[in-house]
Design a protein around this motif. Sequence first.
Motif, short mmCIF file in Angstrom:
data_model
loop_
_atom_site.label_atom_id
_atom_site.label_comp_id
_atom_site.label_asym_id
_atom_site.label_seq_id
_atom_site.Cartn_x
_atom_site.Cartn_y
_atom_site.Cartn_z
N CYS A 82 -27.60 24.55 27.34
CA CYS A 82 -26.72 23.47 27.77
C CYS A 82 -26.79 23.38 29.29
CB CYS A 82 -25.30 23.76 27.32
SG CYS A 82 -24.11 22.47 27.73
N TYR A 137 -25.05 21.52 32.57
CA TYR A 137 -23.82 20.82 32.95
C TYR A 137 -23.55 20.99 34.43
CZ TYR A 137 -21.85 25.50 32.72
OH TYR A 137 -21.61 26.83 32.93
N GLN A 138 -22.67 20.15 34.95
CA GLN A 138 -22.30 20.23 36.36
C GLN A 138 -21.31 21.36 36.56
OE1 GLN A 138 -23.41 18.38 39.08
NE2 GLN A 138 -24.94 17.81 37.57
N LYS A 146 -21.66 19.53 24.44
CA LYS A 146 -20.63 18.58 24.86
C LYS A 146 -19.23 19.10 24.55
CE LYS A 146 -23.53 14.45 24.78
NZ LYS A 146 -23.99 14.73 26.09
N ASP A 162 -26.72 19.53 21.05
CA ASP A 162 -26.07 18.62 21.99
C ASP A 162 -24.56 18.57 21.74
OD1 ASP A 162 -26.58 16.90 24.26
OD2 ASP A 162 -25.87 15.26 22.98
N HIS A 188 -18.75 22.03 27.29
CA HIS A 188 -18.82 21.72 28.72
C HIS A 188 -18.54 20.26 29.08
CE1 HIS A 188 -20.12 25.73 29.77
NE2 HIS A 188 -21.00 25.69 28.80
N GLY A 189 -18.12 19.46 28.12
CA GLY A 189 -17.73 18.09 28.42
C GLY A 189 -18.82 17.07 28.14
N PRO A 190 -18.42 15.79 28.16
CA PRO A 190 -19.32 14.71 27.75
C PRO A 190 -20.52 14.48 28.67
CG PRO A 190 -17.26 13.82 28.60
CD PRO A 190 -17.10 15.30 28.52
N SER A 191 -20.44 14.93 29.90
CA SER A 191 -21.58 14.71 30.81
C SER A 191 -22.66 15.79 30.67
CB SER A 191 -21.10 14.64 32.26
OG SER A 191 -20.55 15.89 32.64
N SER A 192 -22.40 16.82 29.87
CA SER A 192 -23.38 17.89 29.68
C SER A 192 -24.47 17.43 28.71
CB SER A 192 -22.69 19.14 29.15
OG SER A 192 -22.10 18.89 27.90
N GLU A 193 -25.61 18.12 28.77
CA GLU A 193 -26.74 17.79 27.90
C GLU A 193 -27.31 19.06 27.30
OE1 GLU A 193 -29.78 15.23 29.36
OE2 GLU A 193 -28.36 14.10 30.58
#
Length: 130
Positions: free
Chosen positions: A66, A68-69, A44, A40, A47-52
Amino acid sequence: MERTISYVLFVTFFIMSALVMIEAQGNLCRDGLGTCEDCDQKCKTKHGPSSEGSCDRSVGVALCTCFYQCSPPTPSPPPTRPTCNSGTALCTEQCSDDCCDTNCAKSHDGGHGICNSIGNTRLCLCQYPC
C-alpha cells in the motif's frame, strides 16, 4: 525443492503479516499488507481513499503493498540559546525593577533585568541569551 519454496513463501508471508512495514520516502509511505486478495480495498480501508494498493508478483507469491501519503514529520524545535546572567549595578529607590530591566536591555541584546535582594543589598540581575 518444492518444500524449500513453500517454506520461503511461508516465512515471507509470515513476516509481511506479522510486521507492519512502513518506510518513509519523502511524504510517500509504503505498508506491506500480505497477499494481494482485495489489495486496493485493504489499502484504502487502512490508509484512506487517496492510498493505492499494488501487487508485487516478483517473489513467486503476489504480495500487496500500500502506498499512501505520510503525515510530515514534526519539526524539531529550534535550539535554544543558553541564558547568561550578570549583576550589572545596584538597585536603588531611583532605579528599581523597571530601570534595571531597561538598563539590562540596553547592555545586552534580548536582556531582561530584575532587582534581587541578597541580604541588605539589592542587585540588578540581568538575564540574556549568551
